[in-house]
Design an enzyme around this catalytic site. Structure first.
Site, mmCIF file in Angstrom:
data_model
loop_
_atom_site.group_PDB
_atom_site.id
_atom_site.type_symbol
_atom_site.label_atom_id
_atom_site.label_comp_id
_atom_site.label_asym_id
_atom_site.label_seq_id
_atom_site.Cartn_x
_atom_site.Cartn_y
_atom_site.Cartn_z
ATOM 1 N N SER A 95 0.829 -1.211 0.000
ATOM 2 C CA SER A 95 0.000 0.000 0.000
ATOM 3 C C SER A 95 0.861 1.257 0.000
ATOM 4 O O SER A 95 2.025 1.244 0.392
ATOM 5 C CB SER A 95 -0.908 0.028 1.234
ATOM 6 O OG SER A 95 -1.690 -1.130 1.298
HETATM 7 N N1 SAH Z 1 -0.969 -4.737 3.951
HETATM 8 C C1 SAH Z 1 -0.204 -5.036 2.771
HETATM 9 C C2 SAH Z 1 -0.951 -4.677 1.507
HETATM 10 C C3 SAH Z 1 -1.403 -5.888 0.918
HETATM 11 S S1 SAH Z 1 -2.355 -5.894 -0.555
HETATM 12 C C4 SAH Z 1 1.158 -4.420 2.807
HETATM 13 O O1 SAH Z 1 1.439 -3.634 3.720
HETATM 14 O O2 SAH Z 1 1.975 -4.725 1.935
HETATM 15 C C5 SAH Z 1 -3.637 -6.954 0.029
HETATM 16 C C6 SAH Z 1 -3.259 -8.353 0.391
HETATM 17 O O3 SAH Z 1 -4.451 -8.992 0.857
HETATM 18 C C7 SAH Z 1 -2.739 -9.194 -0.760
HETATM 19 O O4 SAH Z 1 -1.496 -9.725 -0.422
HETATM 20 C C8 SAH Z 1 -3.800 -10.293 -0.912
HETATM 21 O O5 SAH Z 1 -3.256 -11.536 -1.292
HETATM 22 C C9 SAH Z 1 -4.381 -10.340 0.482
HETATM 23 N N2 SAH Z 1 -5.738 -10.922 0.597
HETATM 24 C C10 SAH Z 1 -6.748 -10.850 -0.303
HETATM 25 N N3 SAH Z 1 -7.834 -11.494 0.167
HETATM 26 C C11 SAH Z 1 -7.488 -11.995 1.385
HETATM 27 C C12 SAH Z 1 -8.177 -12.780 2.361
HETATM 28 N N4 SAH Z 1 -9.435 -13.205 2.201
HETATM 29 N N5 SAH Z 1 -7.510 -13.099 3.504
HETATM 30 C C13 SAH Z 1 -6.220 -12.709 3.701
HETATM 31 N N6 SAH Z 1 -5.520 -11.981 2.791
HETATM 32 C C14 SAH Z 1 -6.150 -11.623 1.662
#
Ligand code: SAH
Length: 245
Positions: A95
């Site tokens: 993000s």
């Molecule tokens: N917080 C992260 C941003 C991640 S982008 C950072 O600081 O880098 C969102 C993430 O959510 C992705 O890696 C995706 O694979 C994950 N995601 C999507 N659906 C999900 C679910 N149901 N449970 C857990 N993770 C999920």
């Protein structure tokens, strides 16, 4: 220096958390300081919608300390301190720092808080949270990402983060209830299990809306009586919250 003295010094350094603090002194410290100023400007510009004109000291320090360049692919290290999201592989993103800071700020966790993050991704948001609270539980549905984040967070010395591979829609019942929940992937509705796993008085920050477009970043607060209230903040764009098949 003899071995005994070195061991003693290492022990003292460990006690003082010197390992983690030393991170602020790397070659990217100036870039991080610039990033913090940009993020501060973002807070001022959006205060009307978010209700937060500035970062609390803990969130600012976390941005100054956490080595975002370690959480991005090697080819993108030069862009690590630009205030924007970046690809991290497997179709996912790390993000934008402003959004990470804003979500942490809106969750407003106390230093002794236990916080759940859904969507570990690179692990950067988890590290920022871990600088400010007692314990972070973070869930990632894409196993290789979760495993990479777990190894990196351990290497960087974050002993207060647990990473689980699984579907965060269902929360983490064994560790519930949480003082705060930060969801970093977008569902089209607020998952009821997450509301249920929030403590009375707890806060959840979650992007909700169309999965292939713009979402609203919501702040959900659970009252002492257990009733949840919702406040809209700004429009955001997150990757979709996917479900286990
Ligand atoms: N917080 C992260 C941003 C991640 S982008 C950072 O600081 O880098 C969102 C993430 O959510 C992705 O890696 C995706 O694979 C994950 N995601 C999507 N659906 C999900 C679910 N149901 N449970 C857990 N993770 C999920």
């Amino acid at each position: 220096m003899d071995t005994r003295r070195r061991t003693l010094l290492a022990a003292v350094a460990g006690l003082l958390g010197a390992g983690r603090r030393a991170q602020a002194q790397d070659a990217h410290a100036d870039a991080r300081a610039r990033l913090v100023r940009e993020v501060e400007a973002g807070f001022r510009d959006t205060a009307g919608e978010t209700g937060r004109a500035r970062m609390s000291p803990c969130v600012r320090q976390a941005l100054e300390r956490v080595q975002r360049h370690r959480f991005v692919p090697p080819s993108l290290v030069d862009s690590a301190y630009v205030d924007r999201p970046l690809p991290i592989g497997m179709g996912q993103t790390i993000s934008q720092p402003f959004i990470v800071a804003l979500m942490t700020e809106l969750a407003d966790p106390a230093p002794d808080a236990r916080v759940l993050e859904v969507g570990t991704g690179s692990g950067y948001q988890a590290a920022v949270l871990a600088e400010c609270v007692a314990k972070v539980y973070t869930i990632e549905i894409v196993a290789p990402l979760g495993e990479r984040a777990r190894a990196l967070l351990a290497e960087l010395g974050y002993r207060n983060v647990d990473v689980r591979i699984g579907d965060g829609y269902k929360g983490w019942p064994e560790a519930a209830p949480f003082d705060a929940i930060v969801v970093t992937a977008a569902p089209d509705h607020v998952p009821q299990p997450l509301v249920d796993q929030l403590k009375p008085g707890g806060r959840m920050v979650i992007p909700v809306g169309q999965q292939a477009g713009v979402q609203q970043l919501l702040l959900i607060t659970k009252g002492a009586d257990g009733r949840a209230t919702m406040r809209r903040t700004i429009a955001v764009r997150f990757v979709p919250l996917t479900r286990e098949r």
